[in-house]
Enzyme design. Structure first.
Site, mmCIF file in Angstrom:
data_model
loop_
_atom_site.group_PDB
_atom_site.id
_atom_site.type_symbol
_atom_site.label_atom_id
_atom_site.label_comp_id
_atom_site.label_asym_id
_atom_site.label_seq_id
_atom_site.Cartn_x
_atom_site.Cartn_y
_atom_site.Cartn_z
ATOM 1 N N LYS A 190 35.767 15.654 12.733
ATOM 2 C CA LYS A 190 35.496 16.107 14.105
ATOM 3 C C LYS A 190 35.303 14.834 14.933
ATOM 4 O O LYS A 190 34.234 14.576 15.526
ATOM 5 C CB LYS A 190 34.243 17.010 14.113
ATOM 6 C CG LYS A 190 33.949 17.674 15.442
ATOM 7 C CD LYS A 190 34.941 18.763 15.823
ATOM 8 C CE LYS A 190 34.624 19.306 17.206
ATOM 9 N NZ LYS A 190 35.664 20.230 17.718
ATOM 10 N N ASP A 222 38.062 22.227 13.532
ATOM 11 C CA ASP A 222 38.308 23.544 14.147
ATOM 12 C C ASP A 222 39.785 23.912 14.065
ATOM 13 O O ASP A 222 40.142 25.055 13.746
ATOM 14 C CB ASP A 222 37.765 23.607 15.588
ATOM 15 C CG ASP A 222 38.066 22.373 16.425
ATOM 16 O OD1 ASP A 222 38.593 21.392 15.872
ATOM 17 O OD2 ASP A 222 37.774 22.407 17.633
ATOM 18 N N ASP A 246 32.554 22.785 2.500
ATOM 19 C CA ASP A 246 31.896 24.025 2.069
ATOM 20 C C ASP A 246 32.476 25.204 2.836
ATOM 21 O O ASP A 246 32.852 26.229 2.267
ATOM 22 C CB ASP A 246 30.385 23.917 2.309
ATOM 23 C CG ASP A 246 29.665 25.193 1.918
ATOM 24 O OD1 ASP A 246 29.950 25.717 0.819
ATOM 25 O OD2 ASP A 246 28.832 25.678 2.709
ATOM 26 N N ASP A 250 35.478 28.322 1.473
ATOM 27 C CA ASP A 250 35.270 29.782 1.492
ATOM 28 C C ASP A 250 36.410 30.438 2.258
ATOM 29 O O ASP A 250 36.946 31.471 1.863
ATOM 30 C CB ASP A 250 33.937 30.151 2.175
ATOM 31 C CG ASP A 250 32.805 30.342 1.164
ATOM 32 O OD1 ASP A 250 32.838 29.648 0.121
ATOM 33 O OD2 ASP A 250 31.910 31.166 1.408
HETATM 34 C C1 IPM Z 1 29.080 25.914 -2.830
HETATM 35 C C2 IPM Z 1 27.824 26.639 -2.456
HETATM 36 C C3 IPM Z 1 26.667 25.641 -2.420
HETATM 37 C C4 IPM Z 1 26.990 24.607 -1.378
HETATM 38 C C5 IPM Z 1 25.282 26.263 -2.151
HETATM 39 C C6 IPM Z 1 24.948 27.303 -3.190
HETATM 40 C C7 IPM Z 1 24.214 25.215 -2.068
HETATM 41 O O1 IPM Z 1 27.984 27.289 -1.244
HETATM 42 O O2 IPM Z 1 29.115 25.324 -3.929
HETATM 43 O O3 IPM Z 1 30.022 25.943 -2.052
HETATM 44 O O4 IPM Z 1 26.781 24.836 -0.179
HETATM 45 O O5 IPM Z 1 27.484 23.539 -1.752
HETATM 46 MG MG MG Z 2 29.963 27.207 -0.481
#
Ligand code: IPM
Ligand code: MG
Length: 352
Positions: A190, A222, A246, A250
């Site tokens: 960023k 972004d 992180d 996801d």
């Molecule tokens: C991940 C999880 C962890 C992180 C949490 C559980 C602390 O979300 O491994 O992605 O944020 O690293």
């Molecule tokens: Mg995570």
């Protein structure tokens, strides 16, 4: 070969999926003539309950002295009190720091038979094969934190700090990985706002100059979050800061149809690696025997490849997993009904 592997099953579905990965590793050991010794230890919420700490010194030491660590998941509503002195996640962060695993590799591949399991249009998912390299021991997660009252207002501070060498080692690893793939690195930051990102981009740019035959692309976080949905196949290796990584992983897991499918490897400078599925402890389905074991089984494959240098064995597991998916085996997260242990049985059949 002989290897000493520490198991940290953790909380929720962690123990259910780790025991399945061990079944797979046992079969690999037998088939290829290896001796894997497993030591099980508590970490996370279960360790707070039994030992008063999410990660004890003994457990950290055992991990440091091992060849590799296989972790399930930590956390759950039981330990969610914001006022609690210790939390399961603290144990996980202390473990990552204690093992000095500064790079977290999260491969995201779309199996053709799972294209329908993703909410994205099928044509977007053709050819998606990404490795996200997330910096894991710096940035916002480990910067100084503070709570104070300023002018009568509760105030909280988290610090985002990076040193050039921290950026350097993770970006170099991204280039190493890209060398075995499509030679494209996307460095996500960023830099239009954050000073730490301007340093990140500066370091990435200078490493890019040493790799003239690679494509290095800088992308704002972004924009990257949008492109992961609009043109995911355009990414090869994506390297980024801890918190951005992180969030983006996801998001990227949506491409693969289910988070339950995705493994990760956390690597440092020569010490034992840490391997864990990217999904969490899923307390809502814990104890029901329906969790998808594939994320952990593929993490075990990465353990074989990166920590034990057993690439052939790793590939055998990956091929068996591909085959079960092709053959239509599905746990609940993939819209099916197979129990956890039966999914593993199917994988083992195809390993034999
Ligand atoms: C991940 C999880 C962890 C992180 C949490 C559980 C602390 O979300 O491994 O992605 O944020 O690293
Ligand atoms: Mg995570």
């Amino acid at each position: 070969m002989k290897a000493n592997i520490v198991l940290l099953p953790g909380d929720g579905i962690g123990p259910e999926v780790v025991s399945e990965a061990v079944r797979v590793l046992d079969v690999i050991a037998q088939k290829y003539g290896h001796a894997f010794e497993f030591t099980k230890r508590l970490m996370g919420g279960c360790s707070i309950d039994a030992q008063g700490s999410s990660l004890t010194d003994e457990t950290l030491k055992a991990c440091q002295q091992s060849d590799a660590v296989l972790l399930g998941a930590v956390g759950g509503p039981k330990w969610d009190d914001p006022k609690a002195k210790d939390r399961p996640e603290r144990g996980l962060l202390a473990l990552r720091k204690g093992l000095q695993v500064s790079a977290n590799l999260r491969p995201v591949k779309v199996h053709p038979a799972l294209i329908d399991a993703s909410p994205l249009k099928p044509e977007k998912l053709q050819g998606v094969d990404i490795i996200v390299v997330r910096e894991l021991t710096g940035g916002l997660y480990f910067g100084a934190k503070k709570r104070e009252v300023v002018d009568g207002h509760d105030t909280a501070i988290d610090t985002l700090e990076y040193h050039d060498y921290e950026v350097q080692r993770v970006v170099e690893l991204a280039f190493q990985l890209a060398a075995t793939r499509r030679k494209k690195v996307t460095s996500v930051d960023k830099a239009n706002v954050l000073e730490s990102s301007r340093l990140w981009r500066q370091v990435a740019t200078s490493i890019g100059k040493e790799h003239g035959d690679f494509t290095l692309e800088h992308m704002l976080v972004d924009t990257a979050s949008m492109r992961l949905m609009t043109s995911p196949a355009s990414f090869d290796v994506l390297v980024t800061e801890n918190m951005f990584g992180d969030i983006l992983t996801d998001e990227a897991s949506v491409l693969a149809g289910s988070m339950g499918m995705l493994p990760s490897a956390s690597l440092g400078s020569g010490g034992p690696g840490l391997y864990e599925p990217i999904h969490g402890s899923a307390p809502d389905i814990a104890g029901k025997g329906i969790a998808n074991p594939i994320g952990t089984i593929l993490s075990a494959a990465l353990l074989l490849r990166y920590s034990l240098k057993l690439g052939r064995e790793a590939q055998a597991i990956e091929k068996a997993v591909e085959a079960v998916i092709t053959d239509g085996c599905r746990t609940a997260d993939l819209g099916g009904t197979l129990p956890t242990t039966v999914m593993t049985d199917e994988i083992l059949k195809r390993l034999a």
